[in-house]
Enzyme design. Structure first.
Site, PDB file in Angstrom:
ATOM      1  N   GLU A  49       0.868  -1.184   0.000  1.00  0.00           N
ATOM      2  CA  GLU A  49       0.000   0.000   0.000  1.00  0.00           C
ATOM      3  C   GLU A  49       0.905   1.235   0.000  1.00  0.00           C
ATOM      4  O   GLU A  49       1.991   1.212   0.620  1.00  0.00           O
ATOM      5  CB  GLU A  49      -0.851  -0.012   1.272  1.00  0.00           C
ATOM      6  CG  GLU A  49      -1.645   1.247   1.557  1.00  0.00           C
ATOM      7  CD  GLU A  49      -2.232   1.286   2.974  1.00  0.00           C
ATOM      8  OE1 GLU A  49      -1.550   0.838   3.926  1.00  0.00           O
ATOM      9  OE2 GLU A  49      -3.387   1.734   3.107  1.00  0.00           O
ATOM     10  N   ASN A 109      -6.896   6.303  -1.604  1.00  0.00           N
ATOM     11  CA  ASN A 109      -5.812   5.360  -1.329  1.00  0.00           C
ATOM     12  C   ASN A 109      -6.076   4.194  -2.274  1.00  0.00           C
ATOM     13  O   ASN A 109      -7.046   3.450  -2.073  1.00  0.00           O
ATOM     14  CB  ASN A 109      -5.886   4.929   0.150  1.00  0.00           C
ATOM     15  CG  ASN A 109      -4.701   4.083   0.563  1.00  0.00           C
ATOM     16  OD1 ASN A 109      -3.979   3.549  -0.285  1.00  0.00           O
ATOM     17  ND2 ASN A 109      -4.494   3.962   1.858  1.00  0.00           N
ATOM     18  N   LYS A 126      -9.496   2.284  -1.656  1.00  0.00           N
ATOM     19  CA  LYS A 126      -9.675   1.760  -0.300  1.00  0.00           C
ATOM     20  C   LYS A 126     -11.015   2.186   0.308  1.00  0.00           C
ATOM     21  O   LYS A 126     -11.347   3.374   0.323  1.00  0.00           O
ATOM     22  CB  LYS A 126      -8.531   2.242   0.588  1.00  0.00           C
ATOM     23  CG  LYS A 126      -8.507   1.620   1.984  1.00  0.00           C
ATOM     24  CD  LYS A 126      -7.217   1.996   2.685  1.00  0.00           C
ATOM     25  CE  LYS A 126      -7.097   1.381   4.054  1.00  0.00           C
ATOM     26  NZ  LYS A 126      -5.791   1.752   4.686  1.00  0.00           N
ATOM     27  N   GLU A 145      -5.980   8.899   7.534  1.00  0.00           N
ATOM     28  CA  GLU A 145      -6.531   8.418   6.261  1.00  0.00           C
ATOM     29  C   GLU A 145      -7.918   8.983   6.028  1.00  0.00           C
ATOM     30  O   GLU A 145      -8.296   9.244   4.884  1.00  0.00           O
ATOM     31  CB  GLU A 145      -6.554   6.888   6.224  1.00  0.00           C
ATOM     32  CG  GLU A 145      -5.152   6.295   6.221  1.00  0.00           C
ATOM     33  CD  GLU A 145      -5.161   4.822   5.904  1.00  0.00           C
ATOM     34  OE1 GLU A 145      -4.686   4.046   6.748  1.00  0.00           O
ATOM     35  OE2 GLU A 145      -5.629   4.433   4.834  1.00  0.00           O
ATOM     36  N   CYS A 171      -4.853  -2.848   3.117  1.00  0.00           N
ATOM     37  CA  CYS A 171      -4.575  -2.679   4.537  1.00  0.00           C
ATOM     38  C   CYS A 171      -5.749  -2.960   5.479  1.00  0.00           C
ATOM     39  O   CYS A 171      -6.084  -4.108   5.695  1.00  0.00           O
ATOM     40  CB  CYS A 171      -3.989  -1.299   4.773  1.00  0.00           C
ATOM     41  SG  CYS A 171      -3.015  -1.278   6.264  1.00  0.00           S
ATOM     42  N   ASN A 196       0.337  -0.873   5.488  1.00  0.00           N
ATOM     43  CA  ASN A 196       1.271  -0.112   6.320  1.00  0.00           C
ATOM     44  C   ASN A 196       0.650  -0.135   7.711  1.00  0.00           C
ATOM     45  O   ASN A 196      -0.354   0.572   7.942  1.00  0.00           O
ATOM     46  CB  ASN A 196       1.375   1.355   5.883  1.00  0.00           C
ATOM     47  CG  ASN A 196       2.087   1.560   4.546  1.00  0.00           C
ATOM     48  OD1 ASN A 196       3.100   2.241   4.489  1.00  0.00           O
ATOM     49  ND2 ASN A 196       1.565   1.031   3.465  1.00  0.00           N
TER      50      ASN A 196
HETATM   51  N1  ING Z   1      -3.208   0.588   8.893  1.00  0.00           N
HETATM   52  C1  ING Z   1      -3.639  -0.194   9.989  1.00  0.00           C
HETATM   53  C2  ING Z   1      -4.219  -1.529   9.605  1.00  0.00           C
HETATM   54  O1  ING Z   1      -5.416  -1.734   9.448  1.00  0.00           O
HETATM   55  C3  ING Z   1      -5.020  -0.329  12.008  1.00  0.00           C
HETATM   56  C4  ING Z   1      -4.519   0.560  10.912  1.00  0.00           C
HETATM   57  C5  ING Z   1      -4.169  -1.193  12.680  1.00  0.00           C
HETATM   58  C6  ING Z   1      -6.344  -0.312  12.302  1.00  0.00           C
HETATM   59  C7  ING Z   1      -4.671  -2.036  13.659  1.00  0.00           C
HETATM   60  C8  ING Z   1      -6.871  -1.154  13.290  1.00  0.00           C
HETATM   61  C9  ING Z   1      -6.022  -2.015  13.970  1.00  0.00           C
HETATM   62  O2  ING Z   1      -3.399  -2.426   9.494  1.00  0.00           O
HETATM   63  C10 ING Z   1      -3.843   0.960   7.760  1.00  0.00           C
HETATM   64  N2  ING Z   1      -3.141   1.730   6.909  1.00  0.00           N
HETATM   65  O3  ING Z   1      -5.015   0.648   7.513  1.00  0.00           O
END
Ligand code: ING
Length: 311
Positions: A49, A109, A126, A145, A171, A196
């Site tokens: 991503e 995205n 996204k 985001e 992601c 990411n």
């Molecule tokens: N990053 C993270 C992901 O979904 C996140 C944000 C992490 C949300 C953990 C909830 C829990 O892996 C992105 N860019 O979506």
């Protein structure tokens, strides 16, 4: 249909991309990994991503011109063209995630699927945008985001690449079962994605190891429950001091991890994916036509948030 029913599938995990890194040096890294993947028999390579820039949603920015430095105004474009040229030369298809600024000024995205002849055969924007849009105080970084991107408007679609049915997502989408089900109901055989994922949770004091375990559980469960191959490419390591998890993986329709990155650097993992593995599960376990009962699933579509029990 791909008669051999096997596909050379590689994930090209990226190490950090820092603010100071030029797009040219990043594209050169992608090309290096594409060559490595090809040498391992890959026919399709999955990049992360937002592969062309640092994970800029970690920064609060207000000046739109400053923000738009991170967006691609066209795809391909002169800086990315060498990657498309290399793919054509090697006869390799690829998935690439990037920040898209459309000609009419909309920002997404985005990821694309590119055939080995250099044609873009699919685009995804996204849908599950995590994080927030306001400036958060008292946190080591932002997750903006919802500020920098619109919710994707293309849905979850399935595209034919190398005579194989590919689904795409990005992601946070990988944490939502609806993502995979909508694509497996369109007969996807593989879902490819980039991510990411910051190691630290800015919302509560979550043990760091859970970032990796929830990432893997999400991919393995959904691969099995939808009889899919899933290939997930991280951009990881410490970008200007902000750490993101690695653990790029390729997961079989059995739910088993068949390849996993060991480092938090640029690293290629590759498998000969047997596309027949999913057949038995689609026929005898997750035979949607035979066993699903959508008349009892209505809440999934009708409700956004959790509400009262049904009468
Ligand atoms: N990053 C993270 C992901 O979904 C996140 C944000 C992490 C949300 C953990 C909830 C829990 O892996 C992105 N860019 O979506």
């Amino acid at each position: 249909m791909n008669n051999s029913r096997t596909l050379g599938l590689a994930v090209a995990q990226m190490g950090p991309v820092n603010l100071a890194d030029s797009k040219e040096t990043v594209v050169a890294r992608l090309i290096e990994m594409m060559r490595d993947a090809k040498s391992r028999g890959a026919e399709v390579v999955v990049f992360p991503e937002l592969a062309l820039t640092t994970f800029f949603p970690r920064y609060w920015m207000e000046d739109q011109q400053e923000i738009d430095r991170f967006f691609e105004k066209a795809m391909p474009n002169p800086q990315v063209q060498p990657l498309f040229d290399e793919a054509k030369k090697l006869g390799v298809g690829f998935y690439l995630g990037y920040a898209e600024l459309t000609p009419n000024g909309r920002r997404f995205n985005t990821s694309i699927l590119v055939e080995k002849n250099g044609d873009i055969v699919g685009k995804y924007r996204k849908i599950h945008l995590p994080g927030h849009s306001d400036h958060k105080t008292g946190v080591p970084f932002q997750h903006l985001e919802k500020k920098y991107f619109e919710v994707g408007d293309l849905g979850f679609r399935v595209f034919n690449l190398h005579d194989t049915q590919f689904g795409m997502c990005l992601c946070n989408d990988r944490r939502w079962p609806e993502t995979y089900r909508v694509m497996s109901l369109q007969s996807a055989e593989i879902v490819v994605l980039g991510y990411n994922t910051p190691s630290i949770n800015i919302h509560w004091n979550e043990p760091v190891h859970l970032r990796t375990s929830t990432h893997l559980i999400s991919l393995q469960a959904n691969a099995y429950q939808n009889a899919l191959w899933v290939a997930a490419a991280a951009k990881c390591g410490s970008e200007d001091g902000f750490h993101m998890i690695g653990s790029s993986v390729i997961v079989a329709p059995t739910g088993e991890i068949v390849a996993r990155a060991l480092t938090e650097e640029d690293e290629v993992i590759a498998v000969k994916a047997d596309l027949q593995i999913g057949e038995n599960f689609r026929k005898h376990v997750f035979n949607f036509a035979k066993h699903r009962r959508p008349e009892h699933y209505r809440l999934i579509v009708e409700r956004v948030g959790a509400g009262e029990p049904l009468e």
